[in-house]
Scaffold this active site. Structure first.
Site, short mmCIF file in Angstrom:
data_model
loop_
_atom_site.label_atom_id
_atom_site.label_comp_id
_atom_site.label_asym_id
_atom_site.label_seq_id
_atom_site.Cartn_x
_atom_site.Cartn_y
_atom_site.Cartn_z
N LEU A 24 46.43 36.37 46.58
CA LEU A 24 47.39 35.25 47.06
C LEU A 24 47.81 35.63 48.27
CD1 LEU A 24 49.53 34.94 43.79
CD2 LEU A 24 47.78 33.39 44.79
N HIS A 70 43.81 45.66 41.30
CA HIS A 70 44.13 45.06 42.34
C HIS A 70 45.52 45.18 42.71
CE1 HIS A 70 43.53 41.32 44.68
NE2 HIS A 70 44.91 41.53 44.74
N GLU A 71 46.47 44.93 41.59
CA GLU A 71 47.77 45.07 41.83
C GLU A 71 48.50 46.46 41.98
OE1 GLU A 71 48.97 42.27 42.48
OE2 GLU A 71 47.43 41.08 41.42
#
Ligand code: NI
Length: 197
Positions: free
Chosen positions: A98, A139-140
């Protein structure tokens, strides 16, 4: 609750190592709720606090029921100070972020991981995840260390524009309404719209 502004690549906060959270209080719970709302509205499947400009170690993940296979239960996680304690296997798949809207690229991740952390009650939790859920978690957690997926692109691959992938599909659909099943599996292209993290 509120939808927060998502910080984009180039902002130094995305490159800092986020600080460990010591106290779970009302302000942190509000931030978690706002992060979750922001992620769902984007839409995305994961969000880390640095992506809303808060360099503290908290992530949210949401995958709808049946996200990979029929029968997969819905995932709705908020994790404080998440840490990967076990990682196995390796799989390459497409990721988006994002904070880097409109692009996707291929990244290798562990296929099965165990993560420990804390929930919003301040209790210790341990999560086992595999496949797409494991990928989103990795990923986070990378975001908390100032790492973006573009740092981990597979050799000899480049970023691809989501709009190009979608346009090709649209073109094919318009050209041939009765076309047979596509020989190339382009499900990843459709999926990339909804899987930014
Ligand atoms: Ni991301």
């Amino acid at each position: 609750m509120a939808i927060l502004e998502i910080v984009l690549e180039g902002d130094p906060r995305l490159r800092q190592k986020a600080t460990k959270i010591k106290t779970v209080d009302g302000a942190l719970r509000r931030l978690a709720a706002d992060m979750r709302e922001t992620m769902l509205a984007a839409p995305g499947v994961g969000l880390a606090a640095p992506q809303v400009g808060v360099t503290r170690r908290m992530i949210v993940v949401h995958l709808p029921a049946g996200y990979a296979e029929e029968g997969d239960p819905e995932i709705d996680w908020t994790l404080i100070n998440p840490e990967i304690v076990r990682a196995q296997g390796r799989e390459v798949d497409q990721e988006g972020c994002l904070s880097i809207p409109g692009w996707v690229g291929d990244v290798a991740r562990a296929d099965r991981i165990t993560v420990k952390g804390m929930d919003l009650d301040g209790k210790g939790v341990r999560i086992k995840a595999e496949g797409w859920a494991a990928r989103v978690l990795q990923h986070e957690i990378d975001h908390l260390d100032g790492i973006l997926y573009v740092d981990r692109l597979e050799p000899d691959t480049t970023l691809r524009r989501v709009s190009d992938l979608v346009d090709e599909d649209a073109l094919e659909d318009a050209d041939d309404e009765d076309r047979p099943e596509p020989m190339v599996d382009n499900s990843a292209a459709h999926r990339s719209d909804e899987t930014a993290a």
